[in-house]
Design an enzyme around this catalytic site. Sequence first.
Site, short mmCIF file in Angstrom:
data_model
loop_
_atom_site.label_atom_id
_atom_site.label_comp_id
_atom_site.label_asym_id
_atom_site.label_seq_id
_atom_site.Cartn_x
_atom_site.Cartn_y
_atom_site.Cartn_z
N ILE A 15 0.84 -1.21 0.00
CA ILE A 15 0.00 0.00 0.00
C ILE A 15 0.88 1.26 0.00
CG2 ILE A 15 -1.89 1.19 1.18
CD1 ILE A 15 -2.46 -1.71 2.40
N SER A 128 -6.80 -0.88 10.49
CA SER A 128 -7.41 -2.03 9.80
C SER A 128 -8.79 -2.33 10.35
CB SER A 128 -6.50 -3.26 10.00
OG SER A 128 -7.17 -4.43 9.59
N TYR A 153 -1.96 -9.47 15.74
CA TYR A 153 -1.92 -8.40 14.72
C TYR A 153 -3.04 -7.40 14.99
CZ TYR A 153 -3.13 -6.07 10.36
OH TYR A 153 -3.48 -5.11 9.44
N LYS A 157 -3.04 -3.24 16.24
CA LYS A 157 -3.73 -2.13 15.59
C LYS A 157 -4.63 -1.40 16.60
CE LYS A 157 -2.06 -2.41 11.46
NZ LYS A 157 -1.11 -1.37 11.00
#
Length: 348
Positions: A15, A128, A153, A157
Amino acid sequence: MAKGKILITGGTGYIGSHTVVELFNAGYEPIIIDNLSNSNISVLDGIKAITGHSVIYENIDCKDYNSLERFLEKHPEIVAIAHFAASKSVGESVENPLLYYRNNIVSLINLLQLMPKFGIKNIVFSSSCTVYGQPDVLPVTEKSPIKPATSPYGSTKQMCETILYDFTHANKDINVVLLRYFNPIGAHPSGEIGELPNGIPNNLLPYITQTAAGIRKELSVFGNDYDTPDGSCIRDYINVVDLAKAHVVALNRLIDGKNEKNIEVFNLGTGSGVSVLEIINAFEKATGVKVPYKIAPRRPGDIEKVWADTSLANKELGWSSKETLEDTLRSAWNWQKKLEEKNSVTNG
Ligand code: WQD
């Protein structure tokens, strides 16, 4: 004359690299730091092929405070940061949680600690949809409850968002936009940059394109016994160029002082949910290439279904996704074929 230097951490990543291209297109001078832990230096050639620019790049790990500080001393003109550098595999995070907590949390803290020292007031953070967990109500809005993460993960975030809320509460002159991505897919239409997974892909699309290319024997569909119309999981797949353009809009908003609060959060999706089996069918229709697959057991940590309510980004940012799913799937296939060409040239 560029509109200002923007630091892109993780800028050789998927990204990040697409955002670098869109920032050049918007008249900024993006500069990249990346430790190449999950990307390849060849991405710089792709960016140059598309934009004509040789982007300033240094191999720096954001966990290394002193190297980060030295880099910022060399570039006093930085007007904003887009922070992509992070580990992002759900599965890997379950096996190696400390790598994720150290990498994703320490990197952000180092950046935030150095921003006031160099007069950098604006940061866009790569968050996310994982922070929502399995929503009870769909589509999910920015006000939907944040549920316990289903992986380390996802926890990182959530923690990074909390750190940013606390930091902006204590530092009113720091401005943050949190962008909650849904599922980024596809590649730049030129085929010069795209998703470059290391080893066996975790994510669906690169696994599909590698299967279509004959690199993988068949795709495993992780479960068809979910409470969805065809039994397979549903996600909101967003074109990576659309996603990159949203970062330019968010950076403009901060640099031009148009933000209403010093921390804002936006969902970046298409607003439509698509199942795994629908993606396979759409890929075959869009490319004419078959994707052999089998139904496999569910993957631990997967949520059943999630897609975005995008009305806040539409209204506040004036941004919406534009690319169709079919064109996006074709761009992923085009990228895969270009990769094969490049590899065959380099391997002789
Ligand atoms: C999508 C669907 C799988 C591979 C994660 C992160 C998210 C973002 C994107 C960074 C699921 C199914 C997959 C395969 C399959 N990360 N699948 N066979 O897990 O939704 O999201 O990646 O930006 O934050 O959480 O993405 O592409 O891994 O999976 O059936 O070989 O495809 O079960 O339903 P996911 P994914």
